[in-house]
Design a protein around this motif. Structure first.
Motif, PDB file in Angstrom:
ATOM      1  N   LEU A  48       1.484 -28.280  35.559  1.00 40.72           N
ATOM      2  CA  LEU A  48       1.755 -27.695  36.870  1.00 40.72           C
ATOM      3  C   LEU A  48       2.467 -26.354  36.741  1.00 40.72           C
ATOM      4  O   LEU A  48       2.138 -25.396  37.461  1.00 40.72           O
ATOM      5  N   ARG A  49       3.431 -26.276  35.834  1.00 36.21           N
ATOM      6  CA  ARG A  49       4.136 -25.005  35.631  1.00 36.21           C
ATOM      7  C   ARG A  49       3.180 -23.911  35.163  1.00 36.21           C
ATOM      8  O   ARG A  49       3.263 -22.770  35.619  1.00 36.21           O
ATOM      9  N   SER A  50       2.275 -24.256  34.257  1.00 42.63           N
ATOM     10  CA  SER A  50       1.335 -23.244  33.759  1.00 42.63           C
ATOM     11  C   SER A  50       0.352 -22.834  34.850  1.00 42.63           C
ATOM     12  O   SER A  50      -0.016 -21.660  34.943  1.00 42.63           O
ATOM     13  N   GLU A  51      -0.078 -23.772  35.687  1.00 44.02           N
ATOM     14  CA  GLU A  51      -0.977 -23.421  36.800  1.00 44.02           C
ATOM     15  C   GLU A  51      -0.266 -22.519  37.805  1.00 44.02           C
ATOM     16  O   GLU A  51      -0.851 -21.542  38.283  1.00 44.02           O
ATOM     17  N   ILE A  52       0.972 -22.837  38.125  1.00 45.02           N
ATOM     18  CA  ILE A  52       1.735 -22.006  39.061  1.00 45.02           C
ATOM     19  C   ILE A  52       1.941 -20.613  38.473  1.00 45.02           C
ATOM     20  O   ILE A  52       1.808 -19.611  39.172  1.00 45.02           O
ATOM     21  N   ALA A  53       2.243 -20.545  37.186  1.00 42.47           N
ATOM     22  CA  ALA A  53       2.440 -19.250  36.549  1.00 42.47           C
ATOM     23  C   ALA A  53       1.154 -18.438  36.538  1.00 42.47           C
ATOM     24  O   ALA A  53       1.173 -17.221  36.792  1.00 42.47           O
ATOM     25  N   SER A  54       0.028 -19.076  36.275  1.00 41.87           N
ATOM     26  CA  SER A  54      -1.235 -18.340  36.245  1.00 41.87           C
ATOM     27  C   SER A  54      -1.654 -17.896  37.645  1.00 41.87           C
ATOM     28  O   SER A  54      -2.252 -16.829  37.805  1.00 41.87           O
ATOM     29  N   GLU A  55      -1.338 -18.695  38.663  1.00 42.64           N
ATOM     30  CA  GLU A  55      -1.659 -18.300  40.046  1.00 42.64           C
ATOM     31  C   GLU A  55      -0.803 -17.117  40.477  1.00 42.64           C
ATOM     32  O   GLU A  55      -1.266 -16.224  41.190  1.00 42.64           O
TER      33      GLU A  55
END
Length: 59
Positions: A48-55
């Protein structure tokens, strides 16, 4: 059922191996389950952290 000593209690009338074995297996499975749930939780949070960072970088 009455036991006169600790060894009689742990022997459980000849069924001690089955009784204590089942307790041991149950305790081991419950411990492993807690470990695996915590591991999976960490993985989900990391994803989730990586998805939020990529978004946030792509916006």
């Amino acid at each position: 059922m009455q036991w006169n000593s600790a060894s009689e209690f742990f022997a459980m009338g000849g069924y001690g191996l089955y009784v204590w074995g089942s307790f041991g297996v149950t305790a081991a499975v419950m411990t492993i389950e807690v470990f695996l749930v915590n591991l999976r939780r960490r993985q989900v949070l990391r994803n989730l952290r990586s998805e939020i960072a990529s978004e946030s970088t792509s916006s």
